[in-house]
Scaffold this active site. Structure first.
Site, short mmCIF file in Angstrom:
data_model
loop_
_atom_site.label_atom_id
_atom_site.label_comp_id
_atom_site.label_asym_id
_atom_site.label_seq_id
_atom_site.Cartn_x
_atom_site.Cartn_y
_atom_site.Cartn_z
N TYR A 126 3.86 10.12 -11.39
CA TYR A 126 3.04 9.27 -10.51
C TYR A 126 2.31 8.23 -11.34
CZ TYR A 126 -0.64 8.03 -7.13
OH TYR A 126 -1.51 7.37 -6.30
N ALA A 127 1.70 8.64 -12.44
CA ALA A 127 0.94 7.71 -13.29
C ALA A 127 1.86 6.63 -13.84
CB ALA A 127 0.26 8.47 -14.42
N ALA A 128 3.09 7.00 -14.22
CA ALA A 128 4.04 6.01 -14.72
C ALA A 128 4.33 4.96 -13.64
CB ALA A 128 5.34 6.69 -15.14
N SER A 129 4.47 5.42 -12.40
CA SER A 129 4.77 4.47 -11.32
C SER A 129 3.59 3.53 -11.09
CB SER A 129 5.15 5.21 -10.04
OG SER A 129 4.02 5.79 -9.41
N LYS A 130 2.39 4.05 -11.22
CA LYS A 130 1.21 3.21 -10.97
C LYS A 130 0.93 2.29 -12.17
CE LYS A 130 0.45 4.44 -6.79
NZ LYS A 130 0.58 3.46 -5.70
N SER B 288 -3.57 2.77 -9.09
CA SER B 288 -4.35 4.01 -9.10
C SER B 288 -5.07 4.11 -10.43
CB SER B 288 -3.43 5.22 -8.93
OG SER B 288 -4.12 6.41 -9.29
N ASN C 161 0.80 -1.23 0.00
CA ASN C 161 0.00 0.00 0.00
C ASN C 161 0.83 1.27 0.00
OD1 ASN C 161 -2.45 1.79 0.88
ND2 ASN C 161 -0.90 2.04 2.48
P1 NAI Z 1 -1.09 8.52 2.55
O1 NAI Z 1 -0.11 9.53 2.07
O2 NAI Z 1 -2.22 8.96 3.39
O3 NAI Z 1 -0.34 7.33 3.29
C1 NAI Z 1 0.79 6.75 2.69
C2 NAI Z 1 1.40 5.70 3.57
O4 NAI Z 1 2.56 5.22 2.90
C3 NAI Z 1 1.84 6.23 4.92
O5 NAI Z 1 1.66 5.23 5.90
C4 NAI Z 1 3.33 6.48 4.72
O6 NAI Z 1 4.09 6.34 5.90
C5 NAI Z 1 3.69 5.35 3.75
N1 NAI Z 1 4.88 5.71 3.00
C6 NAI Z 1 5.03 6.71 2.10
N2 NAI Z 1 6.32 6.78 1.71
C7 NAI Z 1 6.98 5.79 2.37
C8 NAI Z 1 8.32 5.36 2.42
N3 NAI Z 1 9.29 5.97 1.72
N4 NAI Z 1 8.65 4.33 3.22
C9 NAI Z 1 7.70 3.72 3.95
N5 NAI Z 1 6.40 4.07 3.97
C10 NAI Z 1 6.06 5.11 3.19
O7 NAI Z 1 -1.62 7.80 1.21
P2 NAI Z 1 -3.00 7.06 0.90
O8 NAI Z 1 -3.92 8.04 0.28
O9 NAI Z 1 -3.45 6.28 2.06
O10 NAI Z 1 -2.52 6.09 -0.29
C11 NAI Z 1 -2.17 4.74 -0.09
C12 NAI Z 1 -1.88 4.10 -1.43
O11 NAI Z 1 -3.01 4.23 -2.28
C13 NAI Z 1 -0.71 4.75 -2.17
O12 NAI Z 1 0.02 3.77 -2.85
C14 NAI Z 1 -1.40 5.66 -3.16
O13 NAI Z 1 -0.60 5.95 -4.28
C15 NAI Z 1 -2.64 4.86 -3.50
N6 NAI Z 1 -3.73 5.67 -4.02
C16 NAI Z 1 -4.31 6.63 -3.25
C17 NAI Z 1 -5.34 7.41 -3.77
C18 NAI Z 1 -6.02 8.48 -2.99
O14 NAI Z 1 -6.90 9.15 -3.58
N7 NAI Z 1 -5.72 8.69 -1.71
C19 NAI Z 1 -5.81 7.20 -5.15
C20 NAI Z 1 -5.12 6.16 -5.85
C21 NAI Z 1 -4.13 5.42 -5.30
#
Ligand code: NAI
Length: 249
Positions: A157-161, A144, A92
């Site tokens: 970001y889109a490339a990574s997803k 995503s 995640n």
């Molecule tokens: P958030 O920013 O609220 O939480 C991200 C989590 O990832 C946190 O626990 C953070 O500590 C952890 N994290 C980030 N960088 C890190 C690193 N270098 N090392 C270890 N942990 C790290 O993000 P959210 O919204 O909960 O997103 C979760 C996933 O869902 C992500 O992969 C995001 O790309 C994806 N996503 C989110 C969307 C949204 O609208 N919120 C939409 C589409 C995908």
């Protein structure tokens, strides 16, 4: 208690979708190993999980910066040493990068790909080795909607997803003969710290593009993750499941 007895690793579990996934899995009886960068926030989530009465031990917490490669393999070794099994992984953790193509710097590319692609790929590799021992298990990756649709200002970001979509489809094919399922969730616009950090106008524009006229909740994503981890999806693999309220980007 659909996940009772299952040992599951959740990355990025300190907040947002990862926290919601951890709570949902704990409520369904799973034994959890949680990781994120912020150790204090992680401990609080572990406390919340333990208070839900799912019957599993308090989650193991490991503070880890997934931008670095060190520590990921150790996490899986520790989980296996603790429990002698692994049943699931939720990849995640992820970071958002916003910036027009002309503004992207090479170091941004390295950082975003390290967290959003390299870390989940390596985690899949380490998890698959353990899941193969039981000839079963489920890997859930957070992709995503941007990974298949794209949007201005989100090329990196889109490339990574998109990479995660490709990795999910490929790993599902590779691991199916070993009984391991690999699926991805492609959320649209979910109300978390990641989206709350956006400028007000950009936030409003995104919500306007959602047929259901609201952002999703982390819990709505977590329910799908729990389904993919659990016994109700044992013939579901290689799927990219949109959780986006009919978002048009
Ligand atoms: P958030 O920013 O609220 O939480 C991200 C989590 O990832 C946190 O626990 C953070 O500590 C952890 N994290 C980030 N960088 C890190 C690193 N270098 N090392 C270890 N942990 C790290 O993000 P959210 O919204 O909960 O997103 C979760 C996933 O869902 C992500 O992969 C995001 O790309 C994806 N996503 C989110 C969307 C949204 O609208 N919120 C939409 C589409 C995908």
């Amino acid at each position: 208690m659909r996940l009772a007895g299952n040992v599951i690793v959740v990355t990025g579990a300190s907040r947002g979708i990862g926290r919601a996934v951890a709570l949902e899995c704990a409520a369904q009886g799973a034994t959890l190993a949680l990781t994120a960068r912020d150790p204090d926030a992680l401990e609080l989530v572990a406390d919340e999980c333990a208070s839900l009465g799912g019957g599993a031990p308090r989650p193991r917490c490991t503070a880890l910066d997934l931008a670095a490669i060190d520590g990921i393999q150790r996490l899986f070794q520790d989980v296996f040493a603790d429990h002698g099994r692994l049943d699931g992984l939720v990849n995640n953790a992820g970071i958002l990068h916003e910036g027009l193509l002309g503004m992207i710097r090479a170091e941004d590319v390295d950082r975003v790909l390290a967290v959003n692609v390299r870390a989940p790929l390596m985690a899949m590799q380490f998890a698959a080795r353990l899941l193969a021992r039981r000839k079963s298990g489920s890997i859930v990756n957070l992709a995503s909607i941007m990974g298949t649709r794209g949007a201005a200002g989100l090329s990196l970001y889109a490339a990574s997803k998109a990479a995660i979509v490709g990795a999910t489809l490929s790993a599902a094919k590779e691991l199916a003969p070993r009984g391991i399922r690999v699926n991805a969730i492609a959320p649209g616009f979910i109300d978390t710290d990641m989206t709350r950090a956006m400028p007000v106008a950009a936030h409003a524009r995104r919500v306007d593009s959602i047929g259901m006229a609201r952002a999703g909740t982390a819990e709505e994503v977590a329910h799908v993750a729990a389904f993919l981890l659990g016994p109700d999806s044992t013939y579901v693999t290689g799927q990219i499941i949109g959780v986006d309220g009919q978002m048009t980007v």
